[in-house]
Design a protein around this motif. Structure first.
Motif, PDB file in Angstrom:
ATOM      1  N   MET A 278      -2.756  -1.753  -8.772  1.00 23.08           N
ATOM      2  CA  MET A 278      -2.781  -2.622  -7.594  1.00 23.08           C
ATOM      3  C   MET A 278      -3.937  -3.612  -7.676  1.00 23.08           C
ATOM      4  O   MET A 278      -5.082  -3.224  -7.910  1.00 23.08           O
TER       5      MET A 278
ATOM      6  N   ASN B  42       1.638   2.701  -3.934  1.00 23.28           N
ATOM      7  CA  ASN B  42       0.793   3.620  -4.704  1.00 23.28           C
ATOM      8  C   ASN B  42       0.089   4.642  -3.817  1.00 23.28           C
ATOM      9  O   ASN B  42      -1.010   5.086  -4.114  1.00 23.28           O
TER      10      ASN B  42
ATOM     11  N   ARG C  29      -0.761   6.797  -8.570  1.00 22.41           N
ATOM     12  CA  ARG C  29      -1.741   5.698  -8.638  1.00 22.41           C
ATOM     13  C   ARG C  29      -1.889   5.172 -10.052  1.00 22.41           C
ATOM     14  O   ARG C  29      -2.113   3.991 -10.273  1.00 22.41           O
ATOM     15  N   GLN C  30      -1.789   6.088 -11.035  1.00 25.81           N
ATOM     16  CA  GLN C  30      -1.921   5.660 -12.424  1.00 25.81           C
ATOM     17  C   GLN C  30      -0.717   4.808 -12.836  1.00 25.81           C
ATOM     18  O   GLN C  30      -0.848   3.887 -13.638  1.00 25.81           O
TER      19      GLN C  30
ATOM     20  N   ILE D 260      -1.484   4.637  -1.080  1.00 25.76           N
ATOM     21  CA  ILE D 260      -2.676   4.422  -0.264  1.00 25.76           C
ATOM     22  C   ILE D 260      -2.270   4.708   1.186  1.00 25.76           C
ATOM     23  O   ILE D 260      -3.040   5.257   1.970  1.00 25.76           O
TER      24      ILE D 260
ATOM     25  N   LYS E 193       0.813  -1.223   0.000  1.00 23.66           N
ATOM     26  CA  LYS E 193       0.000   0.000   0.000  1.00 23.66           C
ATOM     27  C   LYS E 193       0.843   1.268   0.000  1.00 23.66           C
ATOM     28  O   LYS E 193       0.324   2.352  -0.256  1.00 23.66           O
TER      29      LYS E 193
END
Ligand SMILES: Nc1ncnc2c1ncn2[C@@H]1O[C@H](COP(=O)(O)OP(=O)(O)OP(=O)(O)O)[C@@H](O)[C@H]1O
Ligand SMILES: [Mg+2]
Lengths: 273, 285
Positions: B90, B58, B85-86, B60, B55
């Motif tokens: 995940m 990316n 994130r792109q 999170i 996590k």
């Protein structure tokens, strides 16, 4: 294909009725409901019935499928009919014990039944011929002008989409839990209502816990896929008004003219308010 | 294979426990780099901090201290959140809890829709993503009608549609049957080989970790072992001490060697194991 079994009511197809833009279809059904409640004489209903039958025929959805939608509310229709039959004042036809049936009562009861009948018929034809996802897309777009006054149109549509997505998953899960609890000797069938309601507790608690866990995981997965609300979001499907929609609108326009014309020329039938 | 795509330095992370008011350290000084195009497997027993590490890749979660750089972008930089994130797709354990829509292609389109990708481009990406996991045929299906392996492949397609450079999978096969597991491993390996996708696979299955280029073993939030599968798995005793299994073939060779046999310990699968045993029999004859 068995897709969209979700609500048990979408009947896939590629007819003109299916291909109507969902926004147009929702609005047309609203117009239809207005017609249903504006019609003031039986000739009008005959016309509406013919129009509705034609729509069902074009959509190629089997009649029994459409009628299935009526089943859950038959009781409701009957009760409404009876109430109106006996409780309307007017010119008596016959009297039995404390019940009096009047001419107006018969007319009014028939009208209420017809109204409810066509109301359900029209809306079920909408859900039968529109996939849930198109329906939510259409609703989102129709509601989006109201965003300015604070209506969360995108969020509502997203919630509907996710609810539709998880109904089968949670049903499956409920089934599993019931089986697991039955295997341990739980009894869900016997006893009075109170006992049976109590027996549901060991099903609902694990179901809720799991639903919350799922929601948590789904939220993380959505974040991982860059979800950030409805702003600047694009869509895979394009909602585009086309010739079909123009045709639909024209047909409804004609129907509307006919309905209101008949109201005007023939006047209301007995008992209609 | 040579440039670093993810750089983790001195990563520490702790959860704050509201009830006791204590901070529970989960990651304690992780140093790790992931190279472009590599297939990295992460091992560790339950609660060792693997998911927590994933996590962080990316954003999170962000580090309590230390740094995580993804293609040079600091994950703590909130302005670049969606860039990160792109880039890092995940995939989680339970495919059911990753799907948003009730039609496969709508679900795969979810990420590019969020990114505001133009419609034609979404279409292309969805088709390409489904193609690369071999699920094109199913694009009009409802997810709940698919098998576990198929659902998980859709979940992979769902992140591929973001066109990420790195794919992080957190025990993607844990809920699948053997044939589903095989499907997923094939899909992952194909993406790695054919499309040069950098893969970070967290797994409990040794036979999956064996297929990676490099293995990292985590215990109590620190990296305890690292190297190629050939280097890591023969250390059977050490792995057992960390609560992990070894591939069966490796363990067999290890036990035989303990009894005085002289076999090549770097053996990871049953085929090479058999070949090695036969070779040994020939020599001793
Ligand atoms: N939300 C949370 N709040 C507090 N503690 C947490 C939270 N999530 C995880 N932990 C703790 O952090 C530690 C590491 O958890 P993590 O999920 O990273 O382990 P893992 O290696 O992925 O384990 P598994 O193999 O079971 O998936 C565990 O001790 C766990 O109890
Ligand atoms: Mg985990």
């Amino acid at each position: 294909m068995l897709k969209d079994i979700t609500l048990g009511q979408y009947f896939p197809g590629n007819t003109v009725v299916h291909r109507l833009d969902p926004r147009a279809k929702i609005l047309l059904v609203l117009a239809y409901i207005v017609f249903v409640f504006s019609i003031k004489n039986f000739v009008g209903y005959a016309l509406l019935a013919a129009f509705t039958l034609a729509c069902i025929f074009i959509s190629q959805v089997p009649i029994r499928f459409v009628l299935k939608g009526l089943k859950p509310i038959v009781v409701f229709i009957v009760i409404t009919g009876l109430f109106n039959l006996f409780l309307t004042d007017g010119e008596p036809i016959f009297t039995w014990w404390i019940f009096t049936v009047t001419k107006e009562g018969v007319g009014f009861a028939a009208f209420m039944i017809l109204r409810l009948f066509f109301l359900i018929l029209g809306t079920s034809l909408l859900t039968l011929t529109t996939s849930p996802i198109a329906l939510t897309d259409g609703l989102e777009q129709l509601l989006s002008p109201f965003k300015k006054i604070g209506l969360p149109a995108h969020e509502l549509a997203m919630m509907m989409t996710i609810a539709l997505r998880f109904i089968p998953t949670l049903m499956e899960e409920t089934d599993k839990i019931i089986k697991a609890q039955s295997a341990r000797g739980a009894d869900f069938e016997s006893g009075n209502i109170l006992r049976r309601a109590k027996a549901m507790v060991p099903i609902l608690i694990p179901l809720f816990i799991s639903a919350f866990r799922r929601a948590d995981e789904l939220a993380t997965a959505m974040e991982c896929r860059c979800y950030r609300g409805g702003e600047n979001r694009t869509r895979l499907r394009e909602l585009k008004l086309g010739k079909v929609d123009l045709g639909g609108v024209l047909a409804f326009l004609l129907l509307g003219i006919a309905v209101f014309g008949l109201n005007f020329w023939l006047g209301p039938s007995v008992g209609v308010r | 294979m040579h440039t670093d795509i993810i750089t983790i330095s001195q990563l520490c992370f702790q959860y704050h426990n509201e009830e006791t008011g204590l901070d529970i350290p989960v990651l304690q000084g992780i140093d790790l780099t992931v190279k472009k195009g590599e297939f990295l497997a992460v091992l560790g027993h339950n609660g060792s901090g693997k998911s927590t590490l994933a996590k962080h890749l990316n954003a999170i979660l962000t580090p309590t201290s230390g740094k995580v750089l993804v293609e040079g972008i600091d994950t703590a930089d909130e302005k670049r959140l969606y860039d990160i994130r792109q880039r890092v797709g995940m995939v989680f354990q339970n495919p059911d809890n990753q799907m948003v829509a009730n039609i496969v292609e709508e679900d795969v389109a979810f990420a590019p829709e969020n990114l505001g990708v133009p419609r034609d481009e979404i279409r292309k990406r969805v088709d390409a993503a489904l193609e690369s996991v071999g699920m094109t045929k199913f694009k009009q299906h409802a997810p709940h009608m698919l098998s576990g392996g198929q659902k998980q492949r859709i979940a992979i397609a769902g992140v591929l549609a973001m066109q990420p450079d790195i794919l992080v999978l957190d025990e993607p096969t844990a809920m699948l049957d053997p044939s589903g597991r095989k499907e997923i491993m094939q899909a992952i390996k194909r993406l790695n080989r054919e499309q040069g996708m950098t893969v970070v696979l967290i797994t409990h299955y040794m036979d999956e970790a064996v297929q990676a280029d490099r293995v990292v073993v985590i215990d109590h939030g620190t990296i305890r072992m690292e190297g190629t599968p050939q280097a890591v798995f023969p250390k059977v005793k050490e792995l057992k001490g960390l609560g992990l299994d070894t591939p069966q073939a490796t363990e067999l060779i290890y036990l035989l060697n303990q009894k005085g046999a002289n076999l090549n310990p770097e053996i990871l699968d049953s085929e090479t194991c058999v070949a090695e045993l036969l070779r040994n029999i020939e020599i001793n004859r």
